[in-house]
Design an enzyme around this catalytic site. Sequence first.
Site, PDB file in Angstrom:
ATOM      1  N   LYS A 285      49.122  30.507  49.432  1.00  0.00           N
ATOM      2  CA  LYS A 285      49.990  31.277  48.299  1.00  0.00           C
ATOM      3  C   LYS A 285      51.541  30.941  48.784  1.00  0.00           C
ATOM      4  CE  LYS A 285      50.667  35.290  45.476  1.00  0.00           C
ATOM      5  NZ  LYS A 285      49.612  36.537  44.950  1.00  0.00           N
ATOM      6  N   GLU A 370      40.997  49.827  39.236  1.00  0.00           N
ATOM      7  CA  GLU A 370      41.557  51.031  38.577  1.00  0.00           C
ATOM      8  C   GLU A 370      40.479  51.753  38.329  1.00  0.00           C
ATOM      9  OE1 GLU A 370      42.257  47.831  37.929  1.00  0.00           O
ATOM     10  OE2 GLU A 370      44.608  47.721  38.177  1.00  0.00           O
ATOM     11  N   ARG A 398      42.363  50.101  31.645  1.00  0.00           N
ATOM     12  CA  ARG A 398      41.157  49.630  32.277  1.00  0.00           C
ATOM     13  C   ARG A 398      40.440  50.895  32.624  1.00  0.00           C
ATOM     14  NH1 ARG A 398      40.499  44.885  34.965  1.00  0.00           N
ATOM     15  NH2 ARG A 398      41.077  43.688  33.209  1.00  0.00           N
TER      16      ARG A 398
HETATM   17  C1  TPP Z   1      43.650  45.014  35.966  1.00  0.00           C
HETATM   18  C2  TPP Z   1      45.131  44.465  36.798  1.00  0.00           C
HETATM   19  N1  TPP Z   1      45.472  45.197  37.704  1.00  0.00           N
HETATM   20  C3  TPP Z   1      46.746  44.764  38.599  1.00  0.00           C
HETATM   21  C4  TPP Z   1      46.998  43.744  38.113  1.00  0.00           C
HETATM   22  C5  TPP Z   1      48.574  43.354  38.832  1.00  0.00           C
HETATM   23  N2  TPP Z   1      48.401  41.851  39.487  1.00  0.00           N
HETATM   24  C6  TPP Z   1      48.813  40.726  38.995  1.00  0.00           C
HETATM   25  S1  TPP Z   1      48.629  39.568  40.151  1.00  0.00           S
HETATM   26  C7  TPP Z   1      47.667  40.638  41.330  1.00  0.00           C
HETATM   27  C8  TPP Z   1      47.319  39.887  42.486  1.00  0.00           C
HETATM   28  C9  TPP Z   1      46.223  38.793  42.137  1.00  0.00           C
HETATM   29  O1  TPP Z   1      45.634  38.328  43.367  1.00  0.00           O
HETATM   30  P1  TPP Z   1      44.642  37.162  43.110  1.00  0.00           P
HETATM   31  O2  TPP Z   1      43.741  37.236  42.152  1.00  0.00           O
HETATM   32  O3  TPP Z   1      44.160  36.772  44.554  1.00  0.00           O
HETATM   33  O4  TPP Z   1      45.824  35.984  42.669  1.00  0.00           O
HETATM   34  P2  TPP Z   1      46.902  35.206  43.500  1.00  0.00           P
HETATM   35  O5  TPP Z   1      48.349  35.817  43.135  1.00  0.00           O
HETATM   36  O6  TPP Z   1      46.685  35.610  45.024  1.00  0.00           O
HETATM   37  O7  TPP Z   1      46.911  33.819  43.118  1.00  0.00           O
HETATM   38  C10 TPP Z   1      47.926  41.730  41.081  1.00  0.00           C
HETATM   39  C11 TPP Z   1      47.387  42.780  41.516  1.00  0.00           C
HETATM   40  C12 TPP Z   1      46.859  43.051  37.121  1.00  0.00           C
HETATM   41  N3  TPP Z   1      47.413  41.885  36.685  1.00  0.00           N
HETATM   42  N4  TPP Z   1      45.571  43.252  36.398  1.00  0.00           N
END
Ligand code: TPP
Length: 630
Positions: A285, A370, A398
């Site tokens: 990342k 959630e 959610r």
């Molecule tokens: C249901 C939900 N909860 C929380 C979030 C906030 N959120 C956005 S990106 C993220 C992390 C995503 O991590 P990953 O799927 O590993 O993708 P990366 O950013 O590492 O590429 C979170 C928690 C969200 N978008 N949707």
Amino acid sequence: MDSAFQHLSQIVQPSDLHRFSDKELRDLANEVRQAILQNVSRTGGHLSSNLGTVELTVAMYASYNIPPDKVVWDTGHQAYPHKLLTGRLPRFDTLRKHKGLSGFLRREEHELDVFGAGHAGTAISAAMGFAAARDRQGTTEKVIAVAGDAAIASGMSWEALNHAGELGTDLCVVLNDNRMSIAPNVGALTNYLAKLRSRPLVQNLARKAKVAIERLGEPAVRAADGLRHGITHYLAPLETGTIFEEIGFEYIGPVDGHDLPTLLEVFRNVRDMNYPVFVHAITVKGKGYEVAEEDARKWHGVVPFDLAACEMVKAAGPVTFTQAFGDATIECAEEDPKVVAITAAMPDGTGLAGYAKKFPDRYYDVGIAEQHAVTFAAGLAAGGMRPFCAIYSTFLQRAYDQVLHDVCLQKLPVRFFLDRAGLVGDDGPTHHGVFDLSYLSPLPNMTILAPRDTTELREMTHWMAKYDAGPTAVRYPRGSSDERLPESRTSIALGKSEVIREGKDLTISAVGSMVSVAYEAAAGLAAQGIEATVINARFLRPLDSETLIGSVSKTKRLITIEENMRSGGFGEACRNALHDAGMGGIPHRLIALPDSFVEHGTQPILREECGLCAAAVIAEAVRLVKAPSR
Ligand SMILES: Cc1ncc(C[n+]2csc(CCOP(=O)(O)OP(=O)(O)O)c2C)c(N)n1
Ligand SMILES: CC(=O)[C@@H](O)[C@H](O)COP(=O)(O)O
Ligand SMILES: [Mg+2]
């Protein structure tokens, strides 16, 4: 746009990639990365996630025939390379700007944004839907879902994997595994993925060790066999199929998610497989921008920054609601050992990161889960704890049935803290927290609060910490509060509002972030000789009908203001109170958000566009007061 994008500027659609040699594709990947860095350093947005998906996207879009093949991105915050490879370079400088490109995928923005998102965990289900539709229509296009290692731990992702493995449909799931959520990823699954990540290493090591030992002769080989047995006992899970294979997928990986030649070979092979395939890509990342690689958490969501100096300065403004909540939670925990706090993968966004450092054993980050967070909190409450469940307004959607079925129906004293309530700004419609007053107010036993400013949020947090009679939820906006309100304030009492201005001509009752708007409008009306009473509602449920009816019976007119949808919101609760008091005929206006999804843009622009500003309230009030009395 910089002429350095000689390959990228030729791309109108993914099929244009088929013209490039593998070497040119590598040049293209470099250009995509530079275009992201150059633009996001000017516009702000999501950075480290997008730097991590550059080679993955180039390899997929060069290997598949898109369209008709489809790629469904989970969450969508990491799909800027997708936008660039689908012809949006010329508009990329409008990213997340009002009327500009969205920061997520939107079906209405581009035909190859086949499925929108913003909330994590949806891609595999949606991809399954596309695959099933394809199978029913007898077409043969390929469908790929791309999910991050945090998104794939979300409950929905496993519901979909479970279904896909059973159906055996032609579907490719690409896991973009960078060991990060926004913060470092959590959960047993991420530990399991770490074992899988080590597989090539372990296999290479084992091979090298075997050759070296065999050179030492027979006694050493016998000793090594005993050792190997011991090691394999630990590594046994890797010797069997991976969990993905056990549920019906062909597992391919782990592969280096930045090794373009390997990725091209993998996807060119996978494309010809017509059953469930799981590609496990290991990425970094923030790849290609050193500071973002070193601190992907800080560079996940960025404001405009100095690209050359590798410096991003987030202006230290007035205290935010997030900070006020985080500080108050620490105070509550210091006063009461029963206080525990829960986040669903959002320690920084909810303000719990500081609390987590002080009380690591009273803090739970459950990942993007959630639904589990809410029912886990319900269990904690039933077990005698005082759980603080901090989930953004939009993400709590959610877990609606968990709030209803597991918390409210059982009257369990879970404390919900809904940050990002109201219009959040650049994230747009998937993230605006504009439904919570409507989705919580029908729930029996639920108490709903909204603070007029950050000071009141701290006071409400302390009040909630001590309130054990049932569930409570406080909602507050992204950012800081407007400190133009009178400093005098009364203490928080269940179901009691606060009159912050007296006036004889009309009553303006506002909730949360709209109290300062109401107060400003009243000042503007006074300049026109119209004297308004302003009520800081504080509680939407139970509503302080006594104060409301008492005021309206004098002023004979009412305006309500809320940063929420009108349907089922604060205004309708006030209208019902008027009706129940036999005052349904009183002239009144309910100022709320329009019956549509509000686009992205800055909060001030969006609030003004939606009429949630003092000028709009003044205009409405003048019309109300000047209207001939019935
Ligand atoms: C249901 C939900 N909860 C929380 C979030 C906030 N959120 C956005 S990106 C993220 C992390 C995503 O991590 P990953 O799927 O590993 O993708 P990366 O950013 O590492 O590429 C979170 C928690 C969200 N978008 N949707
Ligand atoms: C993609 C996603 O859902 C998060 O990164 C979200 O954009 C964070 O929002 P805040 O910036 O308001 O914390
Ligand atoms: Mg990740």
